[in-house]
Design a protein around this motif. Structure first.
Motif, PDB file in Angstrom:
ATOM      1  N   UNK A 207       0.809  -1.222   0.000  1.00 36.02           N
ATOM      2  CA  UNK A 207       0.000   0.000   0.000  1.00 36.02           C
ATOM      3  C   UNK A 207       0.831   1.256   0.000  1.00 36.02           C
ATOM      4  N   UNK A 208       1.954   1.222   0.758  1.00 37.54           N
ATOM      5  CA  UNK A 208       2.811   2.398   0.801  1.00 37.54           C
ATOM      6  C   UNK A 208       3.493   2.664  -0.521  1.00 37.54           C
ATOM      7  N   UNK A 209       4.004   1.589  -1.150  1.00 38.12           N
ATOM      8  CA  UNK A 209       4.735   1.766  -2.410  1.00 38.12           C
ATOM      9  C   UNK A 209       3.778   2.121  -3.546  1.00 38.12           C
ATOM     10  N   UNK A 210       2.672   1.376  -3.638  1.00 36.81           N
ATOM     11  CA  UNK A 210       1.721   1.618  -4.734  1.00 36.81           C
ATOM     12  C   UNK A 210       0.893   2.876  -4.478  1.00 36.81           C
ATOM     13  N   UNK A 211       0.498   3.060  -3.208  1.00 38.33           N
ATOM     14  CA  UNK A 211      -0.414   4.152  -2.903  1.00 38.33           C
ATOM     15  C   UNK A 211       0.178   5.527  -3.028  1.00 38.33           C
ATOM     16  N   UNK A 212       1.483   5.658  -2.812  1.00 40.41           N
ATOM     17  CA  UNK A 212       2.082   6.997  -2.871  1.00 40.41           C
ATOM     18  C   UNK A 212       1.952   7.588  -4.267  1.00 40.41           C
ATOM     19  N   UNK A 213       2.138   6.765  -5.280  1.00 40.70           N
ATOM     20  CA  UNK A 213       2.018   7.267  -6.652  1.00 40.70           C
ATOM     21  C   UNK A 213       0.582   7.496  -7.082  1.00 40.70           C
ATOM     22  N   UNK A 214      -0.370   6.919  -6.341  1.00 35.66           N
ATOM     23  CA  UNK A 214      -1.786   7.034  -6.717  1.00 35.66           C
ATOM     24  C   UNK A 214      -2.600   7.840  -5.717  1.00 35.66           C
ATOM     25  N   UNK A 215      -1.935   8.603  -4.884  1.00 38.41           N
ATOM     26  CA  UNK A 215      -2.601   9.482  -3.906  1.00 38.41           C
ATOM     27  C   UNK A 215      -3.552   8.734  -2.981  1.00 38.41           C
ATOM     28  N   UNK A 216      -3.142   7.572  -2.500  1.00 33.24           N
ATOM     29  CA  UNK A 216      -3.958   6.849  -1.524  1.00 33.24           C
ATOM     30  C   UNK A 216      -3.831   7.528  -0.165  1.00 33.24           C
ATOM     31  N   UNK A 217      -4.941   7.586   0.556  1.00 33.68           N
ATOM     32  CA  UNK A 217      -4.904   8.093   1.927  1.00 33.68           C
ATOM     33  C   UNK A 217      -4.428   6.974   2.860  1.00 33.68           C
ATOM     34  N   UNK A 218      -4.006   7.372   4.076  1.00 35.55           N
ATOM     35  CA  UNK A 218      -3.521   6.372   5.030  1.00 35.55           C
ATOM     36  C   UNK A 218      -4.578   5.345   5.418  1.00 35.55           C
ATOM     37  N   UNK A 219      -5.868   5.727   5.554  1.00 31.98           N
ATOM     38  CA  UNK A 219      -6.864   4.690   5.854  1.00 31.98           C
ATOM     39  C   UNK A 219      -6.953   3.611   4.776  1.00 31.98           C
ATOM     40  N   UNK A 220      -6.749   3.979   3.514  1.00 33.65           N
ATOM     41  CA  UNK A 220      -6.786   2.991   2.429  1.00 33.65           C
ATOM     42  C   UNK A 220      -5.590   2.053   2.542  1.00 33.65           C
ATOM     43  N   UNK A 221      -4.403   2.609   2.802  1.00 23.83           N
ATOM     44  CA  UNK A 221      -3.198   1.785   2.959  1.00 23.83           C
ATOM     45  C   UNK A 221      -3.362   0.847   4.152  1.00 23.83           C
ATOM     46  N   UNK A 222      -3.922   1.363   5.253  1.00 24.51           N
ATOM     47  CA  UNK A 222      -4.161   0.537   6.429  1.00 24.51           C
ATOM     48  C   UNK A 222      -5.155  -0.578   6.127  1.00 24.51           C
ATOM     49  N   UNK A 223      -6.181  -0.268   5.337  1.00 24.91           N
ATOM     50  CA  UNK A 223      -7.181  -1.277   4.975  1.00 24.91           C
ATOM     51  C   UNK A 223      -6.551  -2.391   4.137  1.00 24.91           C
ATOM     52  N   UNK A 224      -5.665  -2.027   3.217  1.00 23.69           N
ATOM     53  CA  UNK A 224      -4.957  -3.044   2.417  1.00 23.69           C
ATOM     54  C   UNK A 224      -4.164  -3.975   3.335  1.00 23.69           C
ATOM     55  N   UNK A 225      -3.480  -3.394   4.313  1.00 23.15           N
ATOM     56  CA  UNK A 225      -2.728  -4.201   5.259  1.00 23.15           C
ATOM     57  C   UNK A 225      -3.614  -5.127   6.072  1.00 23.15           C
ATOM     58  N   UNK A 226      -4.748  -4.615   6.546  1.00 21.58           N
ATOM     59  CA  UNK A 226      -5.666  -5.438   7.343  1.00 21.58           C
ATOM     60  C   UNK A 226      -6.260  -6.580   6.525  1.00 21.58           C
ATOM     61  N   UNK A 227      -6.615  -6.306   5.271  1.00 22.44           N
ATOM     62  CA  UNK A 227      -7.191  -7.358   4.419  1.00 22.44           C
ATOM     63  C   UNK A 227      -6.169  -8.459   4.160  1.00 22.44           C
ATOM     64  N   UNK A 228      -4.944  -8.064   3.801  1.00 24.98           N
ATOM     65  CA  UNK A 228      -3.906  -9.075   3.554  1.00 24.98           C
ATOM     66  C   UNK A 228      -3.544  -9.835   4.829  1.00 24.98           C
ATOM     67  N   UNK A 229      -3.518  -9.140   5.949  1.00 25.72           N
ATOM     68  CA  UNK A 229      -3.205  -9.799   7.215  1.00 25.72           C
ATOM     69  C   UNK A 229      -4.265 -10.817   7.600  1.00 25.72           C
TER      70      UNK A 229
END
Length: 197
Positions: free
Chosen positions: A29-51
């Motif tokens: 989420x951090x690597x992909x999201x930075x280039x696509x203007x992802x907010x931190x809640x979206x990055x956190x959600x990606x982490x929670x889903x994968x976890x």
């Protein structure tokens, strides 16, 4: 979660795999999201889903998921140790967004492959070592904001190593006690009665 993984990572196997999946999700989420203007809640959600997905899969695919978790943790530890020694404490942001350079990713891949092979070959001990290391890393990340910022990197490395050694010792003691119970000799069967003369 860091303390649970540090002291109970072998027993709570699914938690160790889930934490690895969560960190992998944050990294992606951090690597992909930075280039696509992802907010931190979206990055956190990606982490929670994968976890959560990794924790559920670990129930059915123990050794493959353990190797995947080992790859993630080995890579993270190699990169974090490199950044800690070279750049000091501000390592979480550097690691999340690709680190200071390509050498971080190379270390990530080398450490990840080595840890995955380690898990595949020595399953029980690999779980103890890697869950202790990941627990030490998460615990250190939790206490890092409360530590002085300008201390030498070796000081923080010693804290991380001390936590890891403590976790490995506790989990090894728990495993040896479990194995001692499992291999206790069964009582001898009663001797048959002598035949009647």
């Amino acid at each position: 979660f860091g303390l649970l993984s540090l002291f109970l990572g072998r027993k709570l196997f699914w938690l160790f795999v889930g934490i690895s999946g969560f960190l992998l999700g944050l990294l992606i989420g951090g690597v992909v999201g930075i280039g696509n203007d992802w907010d931190w809640p979206v990055i956190l959600l990606v982490g929670l889903i994968l976890g959560a997905g990794a924790a559920v899969l670990s129930i059915y695919l123990q050794k493959p998921m353990a190797s995947l978790a080992g790859f993630m943790m080995g890579g993270m530890l190699a990169a974090v140790l490199y950044i800690l020694v070279r750049y000091g404490t501000n390592f979480a942001t550097n690691l999340m967004f690709g680190g200071p350079g390509a050498e971080t990713w190379i270390l990530f891949l080398v450490g990840g492959v080595a840890a995955a092979v380690f898990v595949w070959v020595t399953y029980e001990w690999a779980l103890i070592v890697l869950s202790s290391l990941s627990g030490a890393l998460l615990t250190f990340v939790g206490i890092a904001p409360f530590l002085p910022f300008n201390l030498p990197g070796i000081f923080y490395l010693l804290i991380l190593a001390g936590l890891a050694v403590l976790g490995i010792y506790v989990q090894a003691q728990m495993m040896s006690k479990t194995q001692a119970v499992l291999v206790a000799p069964a009582p001898a069967p009663p001797m048959p009665a002598a035949p009647y003369q």
